[in-house]
Enzyme design. Sequence first.
Site, PDB file in Angstrom:
ATOM      1  CB  SER A  81      -0.964  -0.048   1.188  1.00 48.44           C
ATOM      2  OG  SER A  81      -2.047   0.828   1.005  1.00 48.44           O
ATOM      3  CG  ASP A 167      -1.777  17.057  14.569  1.00 49.29           C
ATOM      4  OD1 ASP A 167      -2.943  16.597  14.614  1.00 49.29           O
ATOM      5  OD2 ASP A 167      -1.246  17.664  15.516  1.00 49.29           O
ATOM      6  CG  HIS A 226      -5.666  -2.796   0.739  1.00 47.53           C
ATOM      7  ND1 HIS A 226      -4.910  -2.583  -0.398  1.00 47.53           N
ATOM      8  CD2 HIS A 226      -5.190  -1.907   1.683  1.00 47.53           C
ATOM      9  CE1 HIS A 226      -4.032  -1.611  -0.170  1.00 47.53           C
ATOM     10  NE2 HIS A 226      -4.189  -1.188   1.075  1.00 47.53           N
TER      11      HIS A 226
END
Length: 245
Positions: A81, A167, A226
């Site tokens: 991924s 963040d 996945h």
Amino acid sequence: MLNTVTYDGPGEVPLLIAHGLFGSARNWGMIAKRLSATRPVVTVDMRNHGESDWYDSHSYPDMAADLAEVITQPTDVIGHSMGGKAAMVLALQRPELVNRLIVADIAPVSYTHSQMAPIAAMRGVDLDSVENRSDAKAQLGDLEPGVADFLLQSLDMKNKRWRLNLDVLAAEMDKIIGFPEVSGQFEGRTLFLSGGNSDYVQRDARPRIKQLFPAAQFAKIPGAGHWLHAEKPREFEAAVSAFLA
């Protein structure tokens, strides 16, 4: 330098494993240990994950440069991924470092799905109030099956913190689901290994794959999605071993 975990094994060509978004080196521990029966294996925590350093950037050129710093000789590389995209950029930018490449269930294209929901769920956990992982799981709310347990592997209960730079991952999400403009080719042997039930590697991506990786081969693991390495670990290990042999 990225945090690494090394599994000693015979052979001269090591194998480097780069995990996906919200993952870590230790997610790959069992597979790495089994693969180390025939070769040395190194797993890494990608930047802003696990025990690796936090940065303001989470671009694929930066992640590829991180991987390059870990490599001391031509190496076989597996990337899943997000880690697969970083591995592809590494192979394209520094082909002398990559011997053979295995890209697990991702293509060198931009995707439209965002991964902001898991970030929002993790931000919503009141870490000061949780006494154990079950408490945290209850606060994560309604996520896709298996996602909560996966995210909890990155929860540092002792220090009441996530081992993820939430963040920056949120701010850089467009880069994470995208793919940078790259040129050149990686002419080494490359396997695009996908889950049979996954829609991440569509047939219409093959021309782009072949343009960048002319020696690319394609294979699927039946019944896997996945997270093919977690859902079908033995089949995944067999496919990797056969390709590397």
